[in-house]
Write a protein that holds these residues in place. Structure first.
Motif, PDB file in Angstrom:
ATOM      1  N   GLU A 183       0.813  -1.225  -0.099  1.00 20.43           N
ATOM      2  CA  GLU A 183      -0.048   0.025  -0.040  1.00 20.43           C
ATOM      3  C   GLU A 183       0.847   1.254  -0.057  1.00 20.43           C
ATOM      4  N   LEU A 184       2.104   1.152   0.111  1.00 17.06           N
ATOM      5  CA  LEU A 184       3.026   2.398   0.201  1.00 17.06           C
ATOM      6  C   LEU A 184       3.575   3.019  -1.172  1.00 17.06           C
ATOM      7  N   ILE A 196      -1.179   4.710   0.924  1.00 11.72           N
ATOM      8  CA  ILE A 196      -0.845   5.512   2.109  1.00 11.72           C
ATOM      9  C   ILE A 196       0.640   5.927   1.681  1.00 11.72           C
ATOM     10  N   ASP A 198       4.590   6.003   2.647  1.00 12.11           N
ATOM     11  CA  ASP A 198       5.388   5.817   3.463  1.00 12.11           C
ATOM     12  C   ASP A 198       5.909   6.722   4.593  1.00 12.11           C
ATOM     13  N   SER A 199       5.721   6.639   5.864  1.00 16.48           N
ATOM     14  CA  SER A 199       6.552   7.531   6.720  1.00 16.48           C
ATOM     15  C   SER A 199       7.573   6.947   7.626  1.00 16.48           C
ATOM     16  N   ASN A 200       7.585   5.573   7.678  1.00 15.20           N
ATOM     17  CA  ASN A 200       8.300   4.786   8.815  1.00 15.20           C
ATOM     18  C   ASN A 200       9.802   4.826   8.115  1.00 15.20           C
ATOM     19  N   GLY A 246       6.627  -3.271   8.958  1.00 17.59           N
ATOM     20  CA  GLY A 246       5.444  -3.976   8.466  1.00 17.59           C
ATOM     21  C   GLY A 246       5.728  -5.431   8.221  1.00 17.59           C
ATOM     22  N   GLY A 247       4.570  -5.774   8.125  1.00 17.68           N
ATOM     23  CA  GLY A 247       4.739  -7.507   7.642  1.00 17.68           C
ATOM     24  C   GLY A 247       5.261  -8.179   8.734  1.00 17.68           C
ATOM     25  N   GLY A 296       4.283  -2.419  11.270  1.00 14.77           N
ATOM     26  CA  GLY A 296       3.968  -1.369  10.323  1.00 14.77           C
ATOM     27  C   GLY A 296       3.572   0.120  11.016  1.00 14.77           C
ATOM     28  N   ASN A 297       2.767  -0.262  12.095  1.00 23.82           N
ATOM     29  CA  ASN A 297       2.281   0.847  12.539  1.00 23.82           C
ATOM     30  C   ASN A 297       3.320   2.158  12.997  1.00 23.82           C
TER      31      ASN A 297
HETATM   32  P1  AMP Z   1       1.524  -4.145   8.771  1.00 24.44           P
HETATM   33  O1  AMP Z   1       2.488  -4.332  10.269  1.00 24.44           O
HETATM   34  O2  AMP Z   1       2.206  -4.400   7.608  1.00 24.44           O
HETATM   35  O3  AMP Z   1       0.430  -5.083   9.042  1.00 24.44           O
HETATM   36  O4  AMP Z   1       1.008  -2.713   8.838  1.00 24.44           O
HETATM   37  C1  AMP Z   1       0.236  -2.347  10.038  1.00 24.44           C
HETATM   38  C2  AMP Z   1      -0.225  -0.852   9.537  1.00 24.44           C
HETATM   39  O5  AMP Z   1       0.924   0.174   9.427  1.00 24.44           O
HETATM   40  C3  AMP Z   1      -0.980  -0.727   8.335  1.00 24.44           C
HETATM   41  O6  AMP Z   1      -2.155   0.197   8.384  1.00 24.44           O
HETATM   42  C4  AMP Z   1       0.042  -0.105   7.354  1.00 24.44           C
HETATM   43  O7  AMP Z   1      -0.696   0.352   6.299  1.00 24.44           O
HETATM   44  C5  AMP Z   1       0.830   0.590   8.151  1.00 24.44           C
HETATM   45  N1  AMP Z   1       2.351   1.012   7.763  1.00 24.44           N
HETATM   46  C6  AMP Z   1       2.870  -0.217   7.400  1.00 24.44           C
HETATM   47  N2  AMP Z   1       4.180   0.370   6.824  1.00 24.44           N
HETATM   48  C7  AMP Z   1       4.141   1.616   6.859  1.00 24.44           C
HETATM   49  C8  AMP Z   1       5.119   2.778   6.543  1.00 24.44           C
HETATM   50  N3  AMP Z   1       6.099   2.717   5.888  1.00 24.44           N
HETATM   51  N4  AMP Z   1       4.487   4.147   6.631  1.00 24.44           N
HETATM   52  C9  AMP Z   1       3.245   4.320   7.157  1.00 24.44           C
HETATM   53  N5  AMP Z   1       2.552   3.306   7.501  1.00 24.44           N
HETATM   54  C10 AMP Z   1       2.725   1.986   7.550  1.00 24.44           C
END
Ligand code: AMP
Ligand code: MG
Length: 401
Positions: A183-184, A196, A198-200, A246-247, A296-297
């Motif tokens: 989604e990034l 969305i 990417d901010s991480n 994430g992931g 990811g949060n």
């Molecule tokens: P995940 O751990 O991959 O299930 O992601 C958990 C939440 O964090 C989801 O809502 C993602 O869209 C958000 N997220 C994951 N990676 C990023 C990122 N690099 N920047 C901003 N939000 C993220």
């Protein structure tokens, strides 16, 4: 699930100090010392005047006002190196050596120069007045700063004073940062439907930099196992640490953990009794590169980076105390803990009119609310199984960098 403290201990046990390098004094700021800094001279190197005035014998002023004969002048950088006799005085400046025979300095405001050769001392002075004796601050050979200390601006002055044009420091860790998620999109792109930005990658990069690392931001990775493996493997070859975000949850498209296992990584933990940040993964690739798989949060990213990755990056640099320092504050508003996990909740610290450090829990919407979190300057540490913590209770806190 393992407790937070145990996870931190595992991280530190698996982290070793990196090699060292010599850097110039001008570039040493923020670096961790790999050697002790030893005084190559006494400080001060001679009996030094703290005042502009007259060097004299205190005894000669016991019946002040009294007239003394001016026999010379001692200025900073050019002293008067004769024996001063009773009844004599030497005009002296701040930072200049006190001549032998003199045991005190009377400040110029308490004197009156009658002519070139005579000064009237208006008030008596006690022995030792306005003189810093040789070696009163530091004795030659003393280790004044120690390996493991981080160079701040004041320490740079210490290096300079003892002739360290270069200092031995630990090399900066190379940290590669990888955001995963289909989604990034990059920051300069308008997110489409379902996407969305990417901010991480940016927050992890920024946190890593203030922890002393040299950061490489890798291109965004999709939730696609082969691509993930390839990017992590390539990056690991040139990095001391790879930090992904994430992931790591239990979703169908959470591939980070599997990718690490396929690459032969030893996984030390993958679930921590922590809120937010439960699915944090820590492992090591066969080549020794450390891997942090952060959730990811964005808020979980901040919490887990600071609890686990930051101490590791600091220990790599030989930091004496790599862990977040636990402090205490008074809770300003009631807050809630979690049943089975230790909570690290965002707060702002303010002192009140009674001098107490008050922790104000942030009103926030949970682990995805990174906009509110941006104003936090500390995390409240709420033990597991504490349902309610009332206002006025003393709680543990850790400050965010
Ligand atoms: P995940 O751990 O991959 O299930 O992601 C958990 C939440 O964090 C989801 O809502 C993602 O869209 C958000 N997220 C994951 N990676 C990023 C990122 N690099 N920047 C901003 N939000 C993220
Ligand atoms: Mg994801």
């Amino acid at each position: 699930m393992i407790p937070v403290n145990e996870a931190i201990k595992i991280v530190l046990d698996q982290t070793s100090r990196l090699s060292t390098e010599r850097v110039s004094l001008e570039t040493a700021l923020g670096r961790f010392l790999a050697e002790d800094i030893v005084a190559d001279s006494d400080l001060p190197p001679f009996d030094r005047s703290q005042m502009d005035g007259y060097a004299l014998r205190a005894e000669d002023t016991s019946n002040a006002p009294v007239k003394l004969r001016i026999v010379g002048e001692s200025a900073a950088g050019s002293g008067w190196h004769n024996e001063m006799l009773p009844g004599q005085a030497v005009r002296i400046m701040t930072g200049a050596p006190v001549p032998s025979g003199a045991d005190s300095v009377q400040q110029v405001e308490l004197t009156r120069e009658i002519d070139d050769t005579t000064v009237e001392i208006l008030e008596r002075v006690s022995t030792g007045r306005s003189i810093v004796k040789r070696a009163a601050e530091i004795t030659k050979g003393t280790a004044v700063l120690h390996a493991g200390e981080q160079a701040n601006a004041a320490m740079i002055a210490v290096f300079a004073a003892f002739g360290y044009a270069e200092v031995e420091v630990v090399r900066r860790p190379r940290v590669a940062v990888l955001a995963t998620g289909s989604e990034l999109v990059p920051v300069n792109q308008k997110p489409d439907r379902d996407q969305i930005r990417d901010s991480n990658n940016y927050s992890i990069g920024a946190y890593s930099e203030i922890s002393g690392a040299v950061v490489e931001r890798l291109p965004l990775a999709h939730d696609e196992p082969d691509q993930l493996k390839q990017i992590i493997n390539d990056a690991a070859e040139r990095s001391d640490v790879v930090i992904t975000s994430g992931g790591v949850s239990m979703g169908v498209y959470d591939f980070t953990r599997a990718a690490l296992k396929d690459l032969g990584a030893e996984i030390f933990f993958e679930r921590v009794a922590l809120r937010p940040g439960k699915p944090t993964v820590f492992g090591k690739l066969p080549n020794g590169t450390l891997l942090f798989g952060l959730p990811g949060n964005p808020v979980s990213v901040s919490v887990t980076f600071n609890l686990f990755a930051r101490p590791s990056i600091l220990k790599m640099q030989g930091a004496k105390e790599p862990n977040m320092k636990l402090e205490w504050a008074m809770l300003a508003r009631e807050t809630k803990g979690s049943l089975d996990r230790e909570s690290y909740l965002p707060a702002q610290l303010l002192t009140d009119e009674q001098g107490r450090l008050m922790a104000h829990p942030l009103k926030w919407g949970g682990s995805s609310d990174f906009v509110s979190f941006a104003r936090a300057d500390a995390l409240l540490v709420i033990p597991a199984n504490l349902k309610n913590v009332e206002a006025g209770q003393v709680v543990r806190i850790v400050r965010l960098p």
